[in-house]
Design a protein around this motif. Structure first.
Motif, PDB file in Angstrom:
ATOM      1  N   ALA A   1       0.885  -1.175  -0.139  1.00 22.22           N
ATOM      2  CA  ALA A   1      -0.112  -0.063  -0.041  1.00 22.22           C
ATOM      3  C   ALA A   1       0.898   1.358   0.079  1.00 22.22           C
ATOM      4  O   ALA A   1       1.847   1.220   0.822  1.00 22.22           O
ATOM      5  N   SER A   2       0.702   2.178  -0.863  1.00 17.21           N
ATOM      6  CA  SER A   2       1.514   3.520  -1.034  1.00 17.21           C
ATOM      7  C   SER A   2       0.603   4.564  -0.958  1.00 17.21           C
ATOM      8  O   SER A   2      -0.485   4.392  -1.679  1.00 17.21           O
TER       9      SER A   2
ATOM     10  N   GLY B   1      -5.706  -1.611  -6.973  1.00 12.47           N
ATOM     11  CA  GLY B   1      -6.154  -0.440  -7.722  1.00 12.47           C
ATOM     12  C   GLY B   1      -5.558   0.812  -7.303  1.00 12.47           C
ATOM     13  O   GLY B   1      -4.557   0.855  -6.400  1.00 12.47           O
ATOM     14  N   LYS B   2      -5.946   1.885  -7.716  1.00 13.68           N
ATOM     15  CA  LYS B   2      -5.678   3.514  -7.339  1.00 13.68           C
ATOM     16  C   LYS B   2      -6.767   4.331  -7.105  1.00 13.68           C
ATOM     17  O   LYS B   2      -7.810   3.979  -7.399  1.00 13.68           O
ATOM     18  N   LEU B   3      -6.724   4.985  -5.841  1.00 15.54           N
ATOM     19  CA  LEU B   3      -7.682   5.797  -5.584  1.00 15.54           C
ATOM     20  C   LEU B   3      -7.156   7.257  -5.251  1.00 15.54           C
ATOM     21  O   LEU B   3      -6.169   7.645  -4.614  1.00 15.54           O
ATOM     22  N   ASP B   4      -7.979   8.158  -5.910  1.00 12.14           N
ATOM     23  CA  ASP B   4      -7.804   9.690  -5.699  1.00 12.14           C
ATOM     24  C   ASP B   4      -8.578  10.281  -4.407  1.00 12.14           C
ATOM     25  O   ASP B   4      -9.691   9.854  -4.350  1.00 12.14           O
ATOM     26  N   VAL B   5      -7.928  10.855  -3.597  1.00 13.44           N
ATOM     27  CA  VAL B   5      -8.413  11.457  -2.412  1.00 13.44           C
ATOM     28  C   VAL B   5      -8.498  12.818  -2.772  1.00 13.44           C
ATOM     29  O   VAL B   5      -7.614  13.819  -2.839  1.00 13.44           O
ATOM     30  N   SER B   6      -9.745  13.629  -2.745  1.00 12.52           N
ATOM     31  CA  SER B   6      -9.942  15.026  -2.660  1.00 12.52           C
ATOM     32  C   SER B   6     -10.682  15.768  -1.628  1.00 12.52           C
ATOM     33  O   SER B   6     -11.496  14.837  -0.795  1.00 12.52           O
ATOM     34  N   ALA B   7     -10.617  16.826  -1.325  1.00  7.33           N
ATOM     35  CA  ALA B   7     -11.080  17.500  -0.332  1.00  7.33           C
ATOM     36  C   ALA B   7     -12.408  18.665  -0.908  1.00  7.33           C
ATOM     37  O   ALA B   7     -11.688  19.323  -1.596  1.00  7.33           O
TER      38      ALA B   7
ATOM     39  N   LEU C   1      -2.696   0.552  -4.117  1.00 11.73           N
ATOM     40  CA  LEU C   1      -2.809  -0.923  -3.650  1.00 11.73           C
ATOM     41  C   LEU C   1      -2.727  -1.942  -4.458  1.00 11.73           C
ATOM     42  O   LEU C   1      -2.977  -1.945  -5.515  1.00 11.73           O
ATOM     43  N   THR C   2      -1.751  -3.108  -3.948  1.00 13.05           N
ATOM     44  CA  THR C   2      -1.454  -4.245  -4.999  1.00 13.05           C
ATOM     45  C   THR C   2      -1.571  -5.386  -3.844  1.00 13.05           C
ATOM     46  O   THR C   2      -0.960  -5.257  -2.971  1.00 13.05           O
TER      47      THR C   2
END
Length: 265
Positions: free
Chosen positions: A198-199, A254-260, A229-230
C-alpha cells in the motif's frame, strides 16, 4: 569549580524512568559548560520493567565566534541510538539568528525490549534521519526527512494483520511547524509484506491543526492525495473504504484519488 575543569558526579534519578550512573562535564568558563557526558543505566519503574538498558550520552558545544556548533549522541552497545547536530549562526545585517541541523534515530527490537517487554513497538526496527531549521525567535521550525523500518512480528504491532509475513515500511516527509499548526508540504508512505503493498502520497500541502484536531486544505480541483494498493488484504482497509462485509475477502489492487470538497473528502 573554575574554567577548564572536569567534574564527575554519581547520580540517581527516580520517576517513571530512572537513571543511575556518572555525569561528567567540562566548564569553558566559571558558569558555562561546553562538554557533558553520562555513562550508566536507564531502568523503567515497576517490577514489570525490571531489566535496565546500558546507555551512554555525550553533548558538546563549540563557540566559533560568529556561530556555535552543538552535537549530542546517545548510544547503547556501542551503536548510536540518537544523533543530533546543529549550527547556530548569529544575527547579522538585519538577518535573524538561525539554527540548521540534522538528526538520526535508529531503534531496533532489542533496544526497547528490556524497558517495554511485550509492547508492540518493541517488535519494530525503525530508522529515521533528516534535517531541521529555525529562525529566531524560534517559535516555528522546518523539518524534513525519511524513515524506514520492519518487523518480523506484524501481528504484535497490528492485531488485524492476516498472517506472519514480515512487514516493511518507508516514507518521506517535509513540514513547517508554526504555533499549533503543522503545514505538511510533502508526505509519502509505503507498507509492504510479501507481494502486498500500500502506497500513499500527498499531491499538495495541507494543514494539521492540533488544538482542534482537524485537517485543513485549500479547495483546488487537483486531488489531495493518491492511494495505490497491490494485492492488499480487504480486512486491513479502513471501514469507510469497505463497501460491504459480503465482499470483504481476498485482496484488492487499484488506485484511489482523495479530494477535499466542502469540508469533507
Amino acid at each position: 569549580m573554575g574554567a577548564g575543569e572536569w567534574l564527575a558526579v554519581a547520580i540517581t534519578v527516580a520517576g517513571m524512568v530512572g537513571a543511575a550512573g556518572t555525569l561528567t562535564f567540562h566548564m569553558r568558563s566559571a558558569r558555562r559548560p561546553d562538554q557533558l557526558s553520562f555513562e550508566g543505566e536507564v531502568r523503567a519503574a515497576g517490577t514489570r520493567w525490571a531489566q535496565p538498558v546500558r546507555v551512554s550520552l555525550a553533548w558538546a558545544a563549540t563557540d566559533h565566534g560568529e556561530y556555535q556548533d552543538y552535537r549530542m549522541t546517545c548510544w547503547t552497545d556501542e551503536r548510536p541510538l540518537i544523533a543530533w547536530g546543529a549550527r547556530m549562526t548569529d544575527a547579522v545585517a538585519g538577518a535573524p539568528a538561525r539554527m540548521n541541523g540534522t538528526w538520526m534515530l535508529d531503534v531496533r527490537p532489542g533496544d526497547l525490549t528490556p524497558l517495554l517487554p511485550g509492547a508492540p513497538l518493541a517488535a519494530v526496527s525503525f530508522r529515521s534521519e533528516g534535517r531541521f531549521a529555525a529562525d529566531e525567535p524560534f517559535s516555528g521550525f522546518e523539518l524534513e526527512g525519511d524513515w524506514h523500518g520492519a518487523t518480523d512480528a506484524p501481528r504484535r504491532v497490528w492485531s488485524g494483520w492476516p498472517d506472519d509475513r514480515a512487514a516493511r515500511f518507508e516514507g518521506r516527509f517535509r513540514l513547517h511547524q508554526a504555533g499549533e499548526v503543522s503545514r505538511i508540504n510533502h508526505v509519502q508512505a509505503t507498507v509492504s509484506a510479501g507481494d502486498a503493498q500500500a502506497s500513499w502520497v500527498a499531491e499538495r500541502p495541507f494543514d494539521l491543526r492540533w488544538q482542534s484536531g482537524r485537517a485543513w486544505v485549500a479547495p483546488q480541483p487537483v486531488p489531495l492525495a493518491k492511494l495505490e494498493l497491490t494485492r492488499w488484504p480487504w480486512n486491513l482497509l479502513p471501514a469507510e473504504l469497505t463497501p460491504s462485509p459480503a465482499i470483504a475477502f481476498g485482496a484488492l489492487s487499484g488506485k484511489l484519488d482523495v479530494s477535499a470538497r466542502d469540508g469533507g473528502w
